[in-house]
Design a protein around this motif. Structure first.
Motif, PDB file in Angstrom:
ATOM      1  N   ASP A  19       0.829  -1.215   0.000  1.00  0.00           N
ATOM      2  CA  ASP A  19       0.000   0.000   0.000  1.00  0.00           C
ATOM      3  C   ASP A  19       0.856   1.255   0.000  1.00  0.00           C
ATOM      4  O   ASP A  19       0.572   2.222  -0.708  1.00  0.00           O
ATOM      5  CB  ASP A  19      -0.939   0.016   1.203  1.00  0.00           C
ATOM      6  CG  ASP A  19      -2.049  -1.010   1.113  1.00  0.00           C
ATOM      7  OD1 ASP A  19      -2.253  -1.581   0.010  1.00  0.00           O
ATOM      8  OD2 ASP A  19      -2.704  -1.242   2.141  1.00  0.00           O
ATOM      9  N   THR A  22       2.466   1.773  -3.393  1.00  0.00           N
ATOM     10  CA  THR A  22       1.445   2.227  -4.343  1.00  0.00           C
ATOM     11  C   THR A  22       1.161   3.715  -4.153  1.00  0.00           C
ATOM     12  O   THR A  22       1.051   4.466  -5.123  1.00  0.00           O
ATOM     13  CB  THR A  22       0.151   1.407  -4.174  1.00  0.00           C
ATOM     14  OG1 THR A  22       0.450   0.041  -4.433  1.00  0.00           O
ATOM     15  CG2 THR A  22      -0.940   1.895  -5.112  1.00  0.00           C
ATOM     16  N   THR A  23       1.082   4.149  -2.896  1.00  0.00           N
ATOM     17  CA  THR A  23       0.863   5.563  -2.608  1.00  0.00           C
ATOM     18  C   THR A  23       2.014   6.418  -3.131  1.00  0.00           C
ATOM     19  O   THR A  23       1.799   7.471  -3.738  1.00  0.00           O
ATOM     20  CB  THR A  23       0.706   5.783  -1.084  1.00  0.00           C
ATOM     21  OG1 THR A  23      -0.417   5.031  -0.635  1.00  0.00           O
ATOM     22  CG2 THR A  23       0.501   7.255  -0.752  1.00  0.00           C
ATOM     23  N   ARG A  25       4.070   5.769  -5.580  1.00  0.00           N
ATOM     24  CA  ARG A  25       4.095   5.756  -7.045  1.00  0.00           C
ATOM     25  C   ARG A  25       2.985   6.595  -7.667  1.00  0.00           C
ATOM     26  O   ARG A  25       3.107   7.047  -8.805  1.00  0.00           O
ATOM     27  CB  ARG A  25       3.996   4.327  -7.555  1.00  0.00           C
ATOM     28  CG  ARG A  25       5.237   3.525  -7.267  1.00  0.00           C
ATOM     29  CD  ARG A  25       5.117   2.108  -7.813  1.00  0.00           C
ATOM     30  NE  ARG A  25       6.258   1.323  -7.393  1.00  0.00           N
ATOM     31  CZ  ARG A  25       6.180   0.166  -6.764  1.00  0.00           C
ATOM     32  NH1 ARG A  25       5.006  -0.368  -6.501  1.00  0.00           N
ATOM     33  NH2 ARG A  25       7.266  -0.482  -6.406  1.00  0.00           N
ATOM     34  N   SER A  26       1.897   6.801  -6.929  1.00  0.00           N
ATOM     35  CA  SER A  26       0.772   7.544  -7.484  1.00  0.00           C
ATOM     36  C   SER A  26       0.753   9.004  -7.023  1.00  0.00           C
ATOM     37  O   SER A  26      -0.205   9.715  -7.292  1.00  0.00           O
ATOM     38  CB  SER A  26      -0.549   6.871  -7.109  1.00  0.00           C
ATOM     39  OG  SER A  26      -0.716   6.895  -5.700  1.00  0.00           O
ATOM     40  N   GLY A  27       1.805   9.445  -6.376  1.00  0.00           N
ATOM     41  CA  GLY A  27       1.868  10.819  -5.877  1.00  0.00           C
ATOM     42  C   GLY A  27       1.864  11.842  -6.995  1.00  0.00           C
ATOM     43  O   GLY A  27       2.329  11.593  -8.110  1.00  0.00           O
ATOM     44  N   THR A  28       1.290  12.996  -6.701  1.00  0.00           N
ATOM     45  CA  THR A  28       1.240  14.073  -7.696  1.00  0.00           C
ATOM     46  C   THR A  28       2.196  15.215  -7.353  1.00  0.00           C
ATOM     47  O   THR A  28       2.423  16.080  -8.180  1.00  0.00           O
ATOM     48  CB  THR A  28      -0.189  14.634  -7.811  1.00  0.00           C
ATOM     49  OG1 THR A  28      -0.603  15.117  -6.525  1.00  0.00           O
ATOM     50  CG2 THR A  28      -1.158  13.571  -8.303  1.00  0.00           C
TER      51      THR A  28
END
Length: 69
Positions: A19, A22-23, A25-28
């Protein structure tokens, strides 16, 4: 769970690690080369510059305010 570098992640932590990764890698939010250059410039030209300088787009004092795509 085995990491790409070959290290084993203990089973009780596998879901947490998955988790978390995944967080990440998906950061903006990201730091650009210009953010770093601005922070270095401020550090060497302003005697009262803080040790930690947030990116310009996150600052509230208007210093080098920019918007990145």
């Amino acid at each position: 769970m085995r990491r790409p570098d070959g290290h084993e992640i203990p089973e009780p932590y596998a879901v947490f690690v998955q988790d978390y990764l995944t967080t990440l890698r998906s950061g903006t939010e990201f730091t650009t080369p210009q953010d770093v250059a601005d922070a270095v410039w401020r550090a060497v030209t302003e005697p009262d510059a803080p040790m930690k300088t947030p990116p310009a787009r996150m600052r509230s004092d208007g210093f080098a305010k920019r918007v990145h795509p």
